[in-house]
Design a protein around this motif. Structure first.
Motif, short mmCIF file in Angstrom:
data_model
loop_
_atom_site.label_atom_id
_atom_site.label_comp_id
_atom_site.label_asym_id
_atom_site.label_seq_id
_atom_site.Cartn_x
_atom_site.Cartn_y
_atom_site.Cartn_z
N TRP A 1 0.84 -1.21 0.00
CA TRP A 1 0.00 0.00 0.00
C TRP A 1 0.86 1.25 0.00
N THR A 2 1.93 1.22 0.81
CA THR A 2 2.82 2.36 0.92
C THR A 2 4.26 1.87 0.93
N LYS A 3 5.19 2.81 0.72
CA LYS A 3 6.61 2.48 0.71
C LYS A 3 7.35 3.60 1.43
N ILE A 4 8.03 3.27 2.52
CA ILE A 4 8.78 4.27 3.28
C ILE A 4 10.15 4.45 2.64
N ALA A 5 10.50 5.71 2.37
CA ALA A 5 11.79 6.03 1.77
C ALA A 5 12.27 7.35 2.34
N ASP A 6 13.47 7.37 2.90
CA ASP A 6 14.03 8.57 3.51
C ASP A 6 15.33 8.95 2.81
N GLY A 7 15.49 10.25 2.54
CA GLY A 7 16.69 10.72 1.88
C GLY A 7 16.56 10.70 0.37
N VAL A 8 17.34 11.53 -0.28
CA VAL A 8 17.25 11.68 -1.73
C VAL A 8 17.47 10.36 -2.45
N ASP A 9 18.49 9.61 -2.07
CA ASP A 9 18.78 8.37 -2.78
C ASP A 9 17.67 7.34 -2.62
N GLU A 10 17.10 7.25 -1.41
CA GLU A 10 16.02 6.28 -1.19
C GLU A 10 14.76 6.69 -1.94
N TYR B 1 8.80 15.49 3.63
CA TYR B 1 9.88 15.46 2.65
C TYR B 1 10.52 16.85 2.52
N SER B 2 11.84 16.83 2.43
CA SER B 2 12.60 18.05 2.18
C SER B 2 12.43 18.46 0.73
N ALA B 3 12.83 19.70 0.44
CA ALA B 3 12.76 20.18 -0.94
C ALA B 3 13.58 19.28 -1.86
N GLU B 4 14.73 18.83 -1.38
CA GLU B 4 15.60 18.00 -2.19
C GLU B 4 14.97 16.63 -2.46
N GLU B 5 14.30 16.06 -1.47
CA GLU B 5 13.67 14.76 -1.65
C GLU B 5 12.51 14.85 -2.65
N LEU B 6 11.67 15.88 -2.51
CA LEU B 6 10.56 16.06 -3.44
C LEU B 6 11.07 16.28 -4.86
N ALA B 7 12.09 17.12 -4.98
CA ALA B 7 12.63 17.40 -6.31
C ALA B 7 13.21 16.14 -6.95
N ALA B 8 13.83 15.29 -6.14
CA ALA B 8 14.38 14.04 -6.68
C ALA B 8 13.27 13.14 -7.21
N GLY B 9 12.16 13.06 -6.46
CA GLY B 9 11.04 12.24 -6.93
C GLY B 9 10.47 12.75 -8.23
#
Length: 435
Positions: free
Chosen positions: A179-188, A224-232
């Motif tokens: 249903w969901t997927k936990i991912a933390d940090g830009v690379d994840e 999510y940080s700006a960097e994490e959102l931008a990576a997605g």
């Protein structure tokens, strides 16, 4: 082919001609009166007020009914189809698959020929539907919603581990069932987006702010940080598609727009300048009036005082957010966000009634057909159905067609009762014919 008299000649035995219908085409504010529609295979060939001579074709006399595009659910969860306790505590993947198949069938029989699935492991259901294993709508799957730890997609209990520290098998039922997927940090985040794309995601869903149903995240907390959102967003764009975000509040929506997300899911506590910006950048807006404004006092998901207060805050902001969206011309989608068992699903078309206070029947019809079809087309290279348009009645569009008793351009609530939907065609095949 056009005969000398102006009559259109249909020559293919695989053709179907609808005669004597009034066409709502998914875009225009007026019906095309006294029209005829020619379907060839799984596509619409012709829409005309001239007669269509259909030698050898199937002829369906619409009897003066309204012909309209199959409806599109812009925010569905096909795999969230179980009663609450069973889903959270007892369900295994086999039960989820069976319940999901039933939910897909029920969507189709309600006149929804396409579902944009905004979170959940709907990939297998989509493949089975497309293979004709059982009847149901087209599915534009997002795959598991991607969330930060303790974000709106983190539904672990105190007895669960963390998928990063303890492995995904120990990361709770939401991770286990997809249903969901936990991912933390830009690379994840990049890895999570790429994995969803690998599995067949048509678009990506990120959690950018607090939610009402989740227990560990404050409603107004950006996620999510700006960097994490931008990576997605960057990873989705690489594959020609887009990011939709869960964001109830202004901070989450602003962060999502900054990152380049184009579809705002919910967004019911907003500031005027943010809504103006949504219009300026061409973002799509998918609010849910029924979930926000209904009486949730007896809903098992809202028994905790924290959830009750979150819902009160969302309900308070909803009318103003929607009014601003109308004022500034934001492209508005129609999505219900229905989840859980059959009792909940039976009420999902209450969204039509709750939107009735904000929108005319024509506006809602445009939302549930043409507008929703437009956002599906933004999946680009990841579009699972790339050979025709959806949500419209026009030459070259997919033959997803409904016949309605009455005129929903005047009374939108006709669509709340399946008895008024007398014919359902999807991909050129008829799944209901009560004529």
């Amino acid at each position: 082919m056009l005969a000398a008299s102006g009559t259109i000649l249909a020559q293919d035995a695989s053709q179907t001609v609808f005669t004597n219908v009034h066409v709502f085409d998914g875009v225009q504010a007026q019906r095309i009166e006294n029209a005829n529609v020619l379907v060839e295979g799984n596509l619409i060939k012709t829409v005309s007020t001239d007669p269509i001579e259909a030698d050898g074709a199937t002829v369906i006399d619409g009897g003066g009914r309204t012909l309209m595009p199959g409806m599109i659910e812009a925010h569905g969860h096909v795999t969230y189809a179980s009663p609450l306790v069973a889903m959270l505590l007892q369900q295994d993947p086999n039960e989820q698959a069976i319940r999901s198949a039933r939910r897909a069938h029920d969507y189709l029989m309600a006149g929804f020929t396409t579902v944009r699935d905004m979170g959940g492991n709907a990939f297998g259901v989509q493949k089975a539907l497309d293979a004709g294993v059982f009847p149901g709508p087209r599915i534009y799957a997002s795959g598991p919603s991607i969330s930060q730890t303790t974000g709106h997609g983190d539904f672990r209990t105190a007895n669960d581990g963390h998928p990063y520290f303890d492995g995904r098998a120990q990361g709770g039922v939401a991770e286990k069932l997809g249903w969901t997927k936990i991912a933390d940090g830009v690379d994840e985040v990049r890895r999570a987006v790429r994995d969803n794309l690998f599995r067949g995601a048509a678009q990506i869903k990120l959690m950018a702010g607090g939610g009402v149903t989740s227990f560990t995240d404050p409603l107004f907390a950006p996620q999510y940080s700006a960097e994490e959102l931008a990576a997605g967003v960057e990873e989705a764009k690489r594959y020609g598609t887009y990011v939709a975000v869960h964001a109830q509040t202004n901070a989450g929506v602003v962060a999502a727009l900054d990152a380049g997300a184009i579809s705002i899911e919910h967004g019911l506590i907003l500031e005027e300048e943010t809504v103006k910006r949504m219009a300026e950048v061409g973002a799509y807006y998918d609010p849910q009036a029924f979930l926000a404004l209904q009486d949730v006092s007896k809903n098992p998901m809202f028994q905790d005082p924290i959830q009750q207060e979150k819902n009160r805050q969302v309900a308070k902001g909803t009318p103003q957010a929607i009014e601003w969206a109308k004022q500034y011309g934001v492209k508005i989608l129609w999505g219900s966000d229905v989840f859980f068992g059959d009792d909940a699903f039976q009420n999902f078309r209450q969204e039509f009634a709750y939107r009735d206070r904000f929108f005319t029947p024509i506006e809602q019809l445009q939302q549930v057909t043409g507008n929703n079809g437009e956002v599906l087309g933004r999946s680009g290279w990841k579009d699972p159905y790339p050979h025709g348009d959806l949500g419209v009645i026009k030459e070259g569009a997919y033959a997803d067609i409904l016949l309605i008793d009455g005129d929903p351009t005047r009374d939108i609530r006709l669509l709340m009762d399946s008895a008024n939907i007398v014919l359902i065609m999807k991909d050129g095949e008829i799944y209901k014919n009560a004529l």
